[in-house]
Scaffold this active site. Sequence first.
Site, PDB file in Angstrom:
ATOM      1  N   HIS A 108      -4.882  22.337  23.439  1.00 27.31           N
ATOM      2  CA  HIS A 108      -5.462  21.232  23.550  1.00 27.31           C
ATOM      3  C   HIS A 108      -6.835  21.226  23.321  1.00 27.31           C
ATOM      4  O   HIS A 108      -7.321  22.507  23.929  1.00 27.31           O
ATOM      5  CB  HIS A 108      -5.225  20.722  25.091  1.00 27.31           C
ATOM      6  CG  HIS A 108      -5.821  19.383  25.402  1.00 27.31           C
ATOM      7  ND1 HIS A 108      -5.290  18.015  25.157  1.00 27.31           N
ATOM      8  CD2 HIS A 108      -7.036  19.180  26.167  1.00 27.31           C
ATOM      9  CE1 HIS A 108      -6.358  17.209  25.584  1.00 27.31           C
ATOM     10  NE2 HIS A 108      -7.379  17.939  26.228  1.00 27.31           N
ATOM     11  N   ASP A 187       0.098   8.932  34.379  1.00 20.73           N
ATOM     12  CA  ASP A 187      -1.181   9.298  33.713  1.00 20.73           C
ATOM     13  C   ASP A 187      -1.685   8.291  32.903  1.00 20.73           C
ATOM     14  O   ASP A 187      -2.779   7.763  32.899  1.00 20.73           O
ATOM     15  CB  ASP A 187      -0.948  10.539  32.631  1.00 20.73           C
ATOM     16  CG  ASP A 187      -2.440  10.871  32.014  1.00 20.73           C
ATOM     17  OD1 ASP A 187      -3.262  11.117  32.839  1.00 20.73           O
ATOM     18  OD2 ASP A 187      -2.337  10.690  30.737  1.00 20.73           O
ATOM     19  N   ARG A 194      -9.330   5.044  35.361  1.00 23.07           N
ATOM     20  CA  ARG A 194     -10.499   5.955  35.273  1.00 23.07           C
ATOM     21  C   ARG A 194     -11.348   5.481  34.390  1.00 23.07           C
ATOM     22  O   ARG A 194     -12.732   5.517  34.691  1.00 23.07           O
ATOM     23  CB  ARG A 194     -10.153   7.442  35.118  1.00 23.07           C
ATOM     24  CG  ARG A 194      -9.445   8.351  35.820  1.00 23.07           C
ATOM     25  CD  ARG A 194      -8.594   9.320  35.321  1.00 23.07           C
ATOM     26  NE  ARG A 194      -9.891  10.472  34.472  1.00 23.07           N
ATOM     27  CZ  ARG A 194      -9.287  11.132  33.687  1.00 23.07           C
ATOM     28  NH1 ARG A 194      -8.068  11.261  33.195  1.00 23.07           N
ATOM     29  NH2 ARG A 194     -10.209  11.798  33.093  1.00 23.07           N
ATOM     30  N   SER A 209      -4.788  15.205  34.069  1.00 25.47           N
ATOM     31  CA  SER A 209      -4.429  14.276  32.994  1.00 25.47           C
ATOM     32  C   SER A 209      -3.819  15.151  31.918  1.00 25.47           C
ATOM     33  O   SER A 209      -2.840  15.027  31.398  1.00 25.47           O
ATOM     34  CB  SER A 209      -5.520  13.478  32.542  1.00 25.47           C
ATOM     35  OG  SER A 209      -4.986  12.685  31.276  1.00 25.47           O
ATOM     36  N   LYS A 213       0.523  16.494  31.131  1.00 30.26           N
ATOM     37  CA  LYS A 213       1.158  16.109  29.675  1.00 30.26           C
ATOM     38  C   LYS A 213       1.768  17.320  29.277  1.00 30.26           C
ATOM     39  O   LYS A 213       2.921  17.433  28.569  1.00 30.26           O
ATOM     40  CB  LYS A 213       0.126  15.478  29.065  1.00 30.26           C
ATOM     41  CG  LYS A 213      -0.165  14.071  29.337  1.00 30.26           C
ATOM     42  CD  LYS A 213      -0.781  13.149  28.433  1.00 30.26           C
ATOM     43  CE  LYS A 213      -2.352  13.672  28.292  1.00 30.26           C
ATOM     44  NZ  LYS A 213      -3.176  12.605  28.729  1.00 30.26           N
TER      45      LYS A 213
END
Length: 476
Positions: A108, A187, A194, A209, A213
């Site tokens: 990520h 999420d 948010r 978050s 995932k």
Amino acid sequence: MSCRVTVTSQTANTRTRYTALKANMLSIPDLIKKKRDGGVLTDEQVTTFIRAVTDKTIQDCQTGAMLMAIWQKGMVVKETETLTREMMKSGEVMSWPKEWAGLMVDKHSTGGVGDKVSLVLAPALAACGCKVPMISGRGLAHTGGTLDKLESIPGFTIQQSTEQIQKILGSVGCCIVGQTERLVPADRVLYALRDATSTVDSLPLITGSIISKKGAESLNALVLDVKFGRAALYKDLDSAKELAQSMVNVGNGLGMRTGAVLSCMDATIGRCVGNSLEVIESLETLKGKGPEDLMELVITLGSMLLMMTDLVPNLSEGRKKISDAVTGGAALSKFQAMMEAQGVTKDVAQSLCSPHTDYHRVLRKAAHQTELITPADGVVVDVDGLVLAEILHKLGAGRSMVGEPVNHSVGAELLVSLGQKVEKGVPWMRLHYEYPAPTPDQIQQLQNALSLGTDKNKPTQQKQTLVKEVLLPQNK
């Protein structure tokens, strides 16, 4: 005479749900107050909050109030870990065949300018024997999105069912897809709120978050590319490291071997910015002709994942294996197979992956190009990636709101590299645009993004690397 009242199952369920709803609604204000006052929420209290979000038994204003309380007071590691775990469990958690045990990996990135690392890394890892169920996102504001880049390829389908993802992993070894509706529904609710409540930059909420995932992918190993600098969410190394450490701690706490790379995001990654242009640069990289900074990130992130899955004994062996997969053509073959598995016709996939191809026969080319000229002799010291990204965003390469379309052809090519000696009057950037055309003020801003120095800057710039620090898991 007595009267017996028979309550149907449906009525009983309704009453039970109403009772639970009432109890839940009564407890939520207390939870908000506790966090607002700096208290540490118990596992049960965090679970209550996330379940209420998932079941929609909480008002948006209450969710917003809790998000603001978390933003103001923060969370301890245990709270963040519980928050993340409950978010992960709010929907489907993927499962994989037993023979893939130990091989499931992903990465990520916190977002950057010209960040096309996933397009090269995923097939390289697949070529090394990993299974990569890469669930990616779209671009928002100045940062580009992996899914938008891939959708510039005609036919590439990012929405795949869980069953189809498993099938693609079985035949290819990697896929790059969007989040399914059943994955981490909590999420989606929290992320939207948010944004509306200005709590996007909360450390525990970012951690929850991202890691929830990835946890729902049932990974064995995860590597995080956490960026800092002008064009990143975090401007300095220390704050980026705090986020990286939070995600590493929680990821490992959930049973994923998790590591992180802290990388500089001041200029651009590679020379191309913009969806279709970045696909072209990714393909050139997979053909062994990629820029050094992009390859540095691919090799660093890939070698960490290979080591964390015990496919190699150390980072040095991992670096060699990833590099060989890219330069030897195995990663390119995987990318071609992935394209075909995700809806691209064989002819188009083969054309894009052939040694000498006219990319714009397949990928959309912008109607207009203009070149910017260097204003003086000197050495290229810097190119402000944030300025470039923000102007391309205004020209249609990005979006300001979720769901807005993007123009895949809009982008820019840097015709020079950091440390390069240039003469006055030579082109340093090629801008690709359609409508709207760049304004004179935007052209001037782009010109000001280029910083020239003297020869004494040159050796320093040549030695510069993007990766500044690596965080490895503490134990296996």
